[in-house]
Design a protein around this motif. Structure first.
Motif, PDB file in Angstrom:
ATOM      1  N   LEU A 125      46.468   4.826 -13.617  1.00  3.00           N
ATOM      2  CA  LEU A 125      45.090   5.219 -13.925  1.00  3.00           C
ATOM      3  C   LEU A 125      45.066   6.293 -15.012  1.00  3.00           C
ATOM      4  O   LEU A 125      44.184   6.287 -15.875  1.00  3.00           O
ATOM      5  N   ASP A 126      46.041   7.199 -14.986  1.00  2.00           N
ATOM      6  CA  ASP A 126      46.131   8.246 -16.018  1.00  2.00           C
ATOM      7  C   ASP A 126      46.191   7.638 -17.409  1.00  2.00           C
ATOM      8  O   ASP A 126      45.661   8.201 -18.369  1.00  2.00           O
ATOM      9  N   SER A 127      46.873   6.507 -17.519  1.00  2.34           N
ATOM     10  CA  SER A 127      47.031   5.868 -18.824  1.00  2.34           C
ATOM     11  C   SER A 127      45.757   5.151 -19.259  1.00  2.34           C
ATOM     12  O   SER A 127      45.652   4.685 -20.390  1.00  2.34           O
ATOM     13  N   LEU A 128      44.793   5.053 -18.335  1.00  2.45           N
ATOM     14  CA  LEU A 128      43.554   4.328 -18.603  1.00  2.45           C
ATOM     15  C   LEU A 128      42.385   5.269 -18.877  1.00  2.45           C
ATOM     16  O   LEU A 128      41.666   5.113 -19.865  1.00  2.45           O
ATOM     17  N   ILE A 129      42.211   6.250 -18.003  1.00  2.97           N
ATOM     18  CA  ILE A 129      41.063   7.155 -18.105  1.00  2.97           C
ATOM     19  C   ILE A 129      41.441   8.506 -17.493  1.00  2.97           C
ATOM     20  O   ILE A 129      42.006   8.553 -16.400  1.00  2.97           O
ATOM     21  N   PRO A 130      41.174   9.613 -18.178  1.00  2.00           N
ATOM     22  CA  PRO A 130      41.538  10.922 -17.621  1.00  2.00           C
ATOM     23  C   PRO A 130      40.557  11.384 -16.535  1.00  2.00           C
ATOM     24  O   PRO A 130      39.366  11.546 -16.797  1.00  2.00           O
ATOM     25  N   ILE A 131      41.065  11.567 -15.332  1.00  2.00           N
ATOM     26  CA  ILE A 131      40.272  12.112 -14.221  1.00  2.00           C
ATOM     27  C   ILE A 131      40.301  13.637 -14.349  1.00  2.00           C
ATOM     28  O   ILE A 131      41.342  14.230 -14.601  1.00  2.00           O
ATOM     29  N   ASN A 132      39.136  14.295 -14.189  1.00  2.00           N
ATOM     30  CA  ASN A 132      39.135  15.749 -14.364  1.00  2.00           C
ATOM     31  C   ASN A 132      38.904  16.544 -13.085  1.00  2.00           C
ATOM     32  O   ASN A 132      38.851  17.773 -13.108  1.00  2.00           O
ATOM     33  N   LEU A 133      38.764  15.870 -11.940  1.00  2.00           N
ATOM     34  CA  LEU A 133      38.749  16.581 -10.652  1.00  2.00           C
ATOM     35  C   LEU A 133      39.115  15.631  -9.526  1.00  2.00           C
ATOM     36  O   LEU A 133      38.520  14.566  -9.387  1.00  2.00           O
ATOM     37  N   VAL A 134      40.101  16.037  -8.728  1.00  2.00           N
ATOM     38  CA  VAL A 134      40.475  15.307  -7.507  1.00  2.00           C
ATOM     39  C   VAL A 134      40.251  16.256  -6.338  1.00  2.00           C
ATOM     40  O   VAL A 134      40.834  17.341  -6.287  1.00  2.00           O
ATOM     41  N   VAL A 135      39.380  15.857  -5.424  1.00  3.31           N
ATOM     42  CA  VAL A 135      39.038  16.692  -4.275  1.00  3.31           C
ATOM     43  C   VAL A 135      39.768  16.182  -3.042  1.00  3.31           C
ATOM     44  O   VAL A 135      39.611  15.023  -2.658  1.00  3.31           O
ATOM     45  N   SER A 136      40.556  17.053  -2.436  1.00  6.00           N
ATOM     46  CA  SER A 136      41.228  16.723  -1.180  1.00  6.00           C
ATOM     47  C   SER A 136      40.394  17.285  -0.028  1.00  6.00           C
ATOM     48  O   SER A 136      40.257  18.502   0.118  1.00  6.00           O
ATOM     49  N   LEU A 137      39.817  16.390   0.768  1.00  8.16           N
ATOM     50  CA  LEU A 137      38.974  16.778   1.910  1.00  8.16           C
ATOM     51  C   LEU A 137      39.837  16.824   3.166  1.00  8.16           C
ATOM     52  O   LEU A 137      40.484  15.836   3.513  1.00  8.16           O
ATOM     53  N   ILE A 138      39.841  17.969   3.834  1.00 11.05           N
ATOM     54  CA  ILE A 138      40.705  18.133   5.008  1.00 11.05           C
ATOM     55  C   ILE A 138      39.893  18.556   6.235  1.00 11.05           C
ATOM     56  O   ILE A 138      39.167  19.556   6.197  1.00 11.05           O
ATOM     57  N   THR A 139      40.028  17.771   7.296  1.00  6.11           N
ATOM     58  CA  THR A 139      39.443  18.090   8.605  1.00  6.11           C
ATOM     59  C   THR A 139      40.546  17.894   9.646  1.00  6.11           C
ATOM     60  O   THR A 139      41.300  16.914   9.559  1.00  6.11           O
ATOM     61  N   PRO A 140      40.686  18.813  10.608  1.00  4.40           N
ATOM     62  CA  PRO A 140      41.748  18.684  11.613  1.00  4.40           C
ATOM     63  C   PRO A 140      41.724  17.331  12.321  1.00  4.40           C
ATOM     64  O   PRO A 140      40.657  16.775  12.585  1.00  4.40           O
ATOM     65  N   VAL A 141      42.910  16.818  12.619  1.00  3.70           N
ATOM     66  CA  VAL A 141      43.044  15.506  13.251  1.00  3.70           C
ATOM     67  C   VAL A 141      42.287  15.429  14.568  1.00  3.70           C
ATOM     68  O   VAL A 141      41.634  14.418  14.867  1.00  3.70           O
ATOM     69  N   ASN A 142      42.350  16.503  15.370  1.00  2.00           N
ATOM     70  CA  ASN A 142      41.668  16.458  16.671  1.00  2.00           C
ATOM     71  C   ASN A 142      40.156  16.304  16.508  1.00  2.00           C
ATOM     72  O   ASN A 142      39.489  15.671  17.330  1.00  2.00           O
ATOM     73  N   ILE A 143      39.595  16.862  15.429  1.00  2.00           N
ATOM     74  CA  ILE A 143      38.160  16.736  15.165  1.00  2.00           C
ATOM     75  C   ILE A 143      37.835  15.294  14.782  1.00  2.00           C
ATOM     76  O   ILE A 143      36.839  14.717  15.253  1.00  2.00           O
ATOM     77  N   ILE A 144      38.671  14.690  13.933  1.00  2.83           N
ATOM     78  CA  ILE A 144      38.453  13.301  13.520  1.00  2.83           C
ATOM     79  C   ILE A 144      38.519  12.369  14.734  1.00  2.83           C
ATOM     80  O   ILE A 144      37.671  11.486  14.911  1.00  2.83           O
TER      81      ILE A 144
END
Length: 240
Positions: A125-144
């Motif tokens: 994908l980098d070679s196709l289009i530059p992404i300018n933000l990747v958001v990692s969403l984290i919630t504890p496993v027990n909550i999920i």
């Protein structure tokens, strides 16, 4: 919810475990920032197959054979979609040595959903289009796991309820039809533990890839309502 405007184009990927609320956050982001659109690789593939487009017919052969659709096909679908909206230069292709030139217009902002899922796909994908933000969403496993245990669905319509925060008006009944609610077949704890473990294994190299590129941002919270304000604040700083 008051809307806001971007001052530059945002090209975004949300990464999060199943059940973390990626869809909820994407909907809230697009409602707050009307210039932001969703680009779903799965929707593009289904549309191409349904319309019997040449690429769709080729992809359908892989699907019917029980095989994964090759990455190059997915990338071609994504590039065609972005070019049709004039969000990237029209003369580029997936075989070019350099990425497509993205539009700087704030209306060329999008959240890419469904791709990439691995570090190798991210490199393509980098070679196709530059992404300018990747958001990692984290919630504890027990909550999920707790959310999944409380989830009920109306299968014919796809409406989803949760007895903890989005309960039906009448217990066990769909609000619109009054028909019984059911559990999804795969909504059991062991299945979800396996899915979450697999996600963790595949996502770490993906996140590390984007961390090295300097575009990874991580946000943690026990609920979507806890994460959303943090997400909005970061978007204000970066794009608005």
């Amino acid at each position: 919810m008051a809307t806001r405007e971007f001052k530059k184009a945002a090209r975004i990927i949300l990464v999060g475990a199943p059940g973390v609320g990626k869809g909820t956050q994407a909907e809230r982001l697009m409602k707050r920032y009307p210039q932001l659109s969703a680009v779903s690789s799965g929707d593009l593939l289904r549309q191409s197959v349904r319309n019997k487009a040449p690429l769709g017919q080729e992809a359908e052969m892989f699907i019917r054979a029980g095989n994964l659709v090759p990455d190059d096909m997915i990338l071609k679908l994504i590039l065609d979609e972005l070019q049709s909206k004039r969000w990237v230069s029209s003369g580029s292709s997936i075989t070019d040595a350099a990425p497509a030139e993205p539009s700087k217009n704030p209306s060329a902002s999008f959240i890419l959903d469904g791709f990439p899922r691995t570090a190798a796909q991210a490199s393509r994908l980098d070679s196709l289009i530059p992404i300018n933000l990747v958001v990692s969403l984290i919630t504890p496993v027990n909550i999920i796991l707790s959310r999944i245990a409380s989830r009920w669905v109306h299968a014919p319509s796809g409406r989803v309820y949760n007895t903890d925060f989005n309960a039906p008006k009448r217990s066990g009944k769909d609000d619109v039809t009054g028909e019984p609610l059911t559990k999804r077949v795969d909504d059991d704890e062991e299945t979800w533990k396996s899915r979450l473990k697999k996600f963790d294994e595949t996502s770490q190299p993906l996140l590390e890839h984007y961390r090295k590129k300097g575009v990874l941002w991580t946000v943690k919270g026990n609920s979507s309502d806890e994460i959303t304000p943090k997400l909005f604040q970061e978007f204000e700083t970066r794009f608005a």
